[in-house]
Design a protein around this motif. Structure first.
Motif, PDB file in Angstrom:
ATOM      1  N   UNK A  21       7.433  31.607  -2.452  1.00 57.08           N
ATOM      2  CA  UNK A  21       7.806  30.527  -3.373  1.00 57.08           C
ATOM      3  C   UNK A  21       8.390  29.369  -2.578  1.00 57.08           C
ATOM      4  N   UNK A  22       7.785  28.176  -2.718  1.00 56.58           N
ATOM      5  CA  UNK A  22       8.120  27.040  -1.859  1.00 56.58           C
ATOM      6  C   UNK A  22       8.081  25.730  -2.638  1.00 56.58           C
ATOM      7  N   UNK A  23       8.539  24.667  -1.982  1.00 58.18           N
ATOM      8  CA  UNK A  23       8.306  23.307  -2.457  1.00 58.18           C
ATOM      9  C   UNK A  23       6.958  22.815  -1.904  1.00 58.18           C
ATOM     10  N   UNK A  24       6.410  21.793  -2.553  1.00 55.17           N
ATOM     11  CA  UNK A  24       5.070  21.314  -2.181  1.00 55.17           C
ATOM     12  C   UNK A  24       4.919  20.920  -0.710  1.00 55.17           C
ATOM     13  N   UNK A  25       5.851  20.139  -0.114  1.00 48.66           N
ATOM     14  CA  UNK A  25       5.637  19.729   1.280  1.00 48.66           C
ATOM     15  C   UNK A  25       5.776  20.869   2.293  1.00 48.66           C
ATOM     16  N   UNK A  26       6.169  22.049   1.831  1.00 50.50           N
ATOM     17  CA  UNK A  26       6.387  23.170   2.750  1.00 50.50           C
ATOM     18  C   UNK A  26       5.119  23.986   2.984  1.00 50.50           C
ATOM     19  N   UNK A  27       4.008  23.582   2.372  1.00 50.25           N
ATOM     20  CA  UNK A  27       2.701  24.159   2.683  1.00 50.25           C
ATOM     21  C   UNK A  27       2.090  23.274   3.767  1.00 50.25           C
ATOM     22  N   UNK A  28       2.000  23.800   4.987  1.00 55.00           N
ATOM     23  CA  UNK A  28       1.664  22.993   6.161  1.00 55.00           C
ATOM     24  C   UNK A  28       0.384  23.510   6.813  1.00 55.00           C
ATOM     25  N   UNK A  29      -0.101  22.754   7.788  1.00 55.01           N
ATOM     26  CA  UNK A  29      -1.351  23.136   8.456  1.00 55.01           C
ATOM     27  C   UNK A  29      -1.188  24.364   9.331  1.00 55.01           C
ATOM     28  N   UNK A  30      -0.145  24.376  10.156  1.00 56.06           N
ATOM     29  CA  UNK A  30       0.002  25.474  11.104  1.00 56.06           C
ATOM     30  C   UNK A  30       1.466  25.637  11.499  1.00 56.06           C
ATOM     31  N   UNK A  31       1.889  26.897  11.599  1.00 61.38           N
ATOM     32  CA  UNK A  31       3.243  27.238  12.016  1.00 61.38           C
ATOM     33  C   UNK A  31       3.195  28.060  13.292  1.00 61.38           C
ATOM     34  N   UNK A  32       4.271  28.042  14.072  1.00 60.84           N
ATOM     35  CA  UNK A  32       4.344  28.963  15.212  1.00 60.84           C
ATOM     36  C   UNK A  32       4.289  30.394  14.682  1.00 60.84           C
ATOM     37  N   UNK A  33       3.528  31.256  15.334  1.00 62.25           N
ATOM     38  CA  UNK A  33       3.337  32.626  14.854  1.00 62.25           C
ATOM     39  C   UNK A  33       3.697  33.633  15.930  1.00 62.25           C
ATOM     40  N   UNK A  34       4.111  34.818  15.486  1.00 64.56           N
ATOM     41  CA  UNK A  34       4.386  35.932  16.382  1.00 64.56           C
ATOM     42  C   UNK A  34       3.555  37.131  15.944  1.00 64.56           C
ATOM     43  N   UNK A  35       3.438  38.121  16.826  1.00 66.88           N
ATOM     44  CA  UNK A  35       2.563  39.258  16.558  1.00 66.88           C
ATOM     45  C   UNK A  35       2.928  39.998  15.285  1.00 66.88           C
ATOM     46  N   UNK A  36       4.231  40.089  14.987  1.00 64.03           N
ATOM     47  CA  UNK A  36       4.652  40.879  13.831  1.00 64.03           C
ATOM     48  C   UNK A  36       4.498  40.136  12.513  1.00 64.03           C
ATOM     49  N   UNK A  37       4.153  38.840  12.535  1.00 64.16           N
ATOM     50  CA  UNK A  37       4.028  38.066  11.300  1.00 64.16           C
ATOM     51  C   UNK A  37       2.873  38.595  10.447  1.00 64.16           C
ATOM     52  N   UNK A  38       3.113  38.744   9.162  1.00 61.03           N
ATOM     53  CA  UNK A  38       2.104  39.243   8.236  1.00 61.03           C
ATOM     54  C   UNK A  38       1.800  38.165   7.202  1.00 61.03           C
ATOM     55  N   UNK A  39       0.523  37.892   6.948  1.00 60.11           N
ATOM     56  CA  UNK A  39       0.179  36.813   6.016  1.00 60.11           C
ATOM     57  C   UNK A  39       0.458  37.192   4.569  1.00 60.11           C
ATOM     58  N   UNK A  40       0.758  36.182   3.770  1.00 57.65           N
ATOM     59  CA  UNK A  40       0.910  36.362   2.331  1.00 57.65           C
ATOM     60  C   UNK A  40      -0.419  36.042   1.652  1.00 57.65           C
ATOM     61  N   UNK A  41      -0.549  36.518   0.420  1.00 58.10           N
ATOM     62  CA  UNK A  41      -1.785  36.266  -0.326  1.00 58.10           C
ATOM     63  C   UNK A  41      -1.795  34.869  -0.939  1.00 58.10           C
ATOM     64  N   UNK A  42      -0.616  34.405  -1.335  1.00 56.70           N
ATOM     65  CA  UNK A  42      -0.553  33.123  -2.040  1.00 56.70           C
ATOM     66  C   UNK A  42       0.820  32.496  -1.872  1.00 56.70           C
ATOM     67  N   UNK A  43       0.858  31.195  -2.084  1.00 54.91           N
ATOM     68  CA  UNK A  43       2.120  30.455  -2.176  1.00 54.91           C
ATOM     69  C   UNK A  43       2.132  29.728  -3.511  1.00 54.91           C
ATOM     70  N   UNK A  44       3.267  29.776  -4.175  1.00 55.13           N
ATOM     71  CA  UNK A  44       3.424  29.039  -5.430  1.00 55.13           C
ATOM     72  C   UNK A  44       4.419  27.912  -5.190  1.00 55.13           C
ATOM     73  N   UNK A  45       4.039  26.702  -5.571  1.00 56.24           N
ATOM     74  CA  UNK A  45       4.903  25.539  -5.485  1.00 56.24           C
ATOM     75  C   UNK A  45       5.025  24.921  -6.881  1.00 56.24           C
TER      76      UNK A  45
END
Length: 204
Positions: free
Chosen positions: A172-196
């Motif tokens: 759950x985020x604000x609209x500008x917080x959906x970005x092109x690319x973030x720094x990632x680490x091996x343990x990061x797991x993707x989410x299915x969706x973001x709601x703004x």
């Protein structure tokens, strides 16, 4: 809130600082209205429409508001699990029974949190959830989420994986917080969706 869509690979610490500063610039009315709009979009998600148990959280400060969403899920008869922070930053869970079921707790020098009253159900209770609503500061086009850095939800996601549980993960985020690319680490797991407040963003 300023636009960070062009930010690609800054350090996580400086990015968190910028995102938190943007949130802190919001007025209380803006936060409340964003929470109402976010709840409307979230309640239309098929993943929540069919869920019997949803793990969520109580927003604090300038976080995208969850109060309207929690009340609507509870009114639907959904079993809503809310986290209680443990001393080692792991999360226990308790069932939501309406606003009167929450207790205000301060953890050390941190901000006060609203947490479920006793009895708590244990850290593994989250593995029974059909959907998990995650806090965060941003998400990118791959579905990778940036949290606050405490590691609590990294533990939750690792626990789900160990248990072979596969709930729908939604941030759950604000609209500008959906970005092109973030720094990632091996343990990061993707989410299915973001709601703004204005949309639902889905990720492959």
């Amino acid at each position: 809130m300023h636009d960070i869509r062009r930010v690609t690979e800054p350090g996580k610490r400086s990015l968190r600082r910028d995102l938190l500063a943007a949130r802190d610039s919001l007025t209380a009315d803006e936060v409340r209205e964003a929470g109402r709009a976010l709840a409307r979009h979230a309640l239309e998600l098929p993943e929540l429409a069919g869920a019997r148990t949803v793990a969520a959280y109580v927003s604090v400060g300038a976080e995208p508001g969850t109060h309207d969403l929690l009340e609507a899920l509870y009114a639907r008869g959904v079993r809503v699990l809310l986290p209680a922070l443990l001393p080692d930053n792991d999360l226990d869970w308790g069932a939501y029974g309406g606003e009167g079921s929450l207790a205000r707790r301060r953890h050390g020098g941190r901000m006060e949190l609203f947490e479920p009253s006793e009895p708590l159900l244990g850290p593994d209770a989250v593995t029974a959830a059909d959907a998990v609503l995650l806090p965060g500061l941003a998400v990118d086009a791959r579905g990778l989420r940036l949290g606050r850095g405490g590691g609590s939800y990294d533990r939750v996601l690792a626990r789900l994986e160990r248990a072979g549980a596969h709930p729908a993960l939604v941030v759950l985020l604000y609209d500008p917080e959906v970005v092109d690319r973030l720094p990632a680490e091996e343990h990061d797991r993707p989410v299915r969706a973001a709601v703004t407040p204005s949309a639902v963003h889905r990720f492959a």
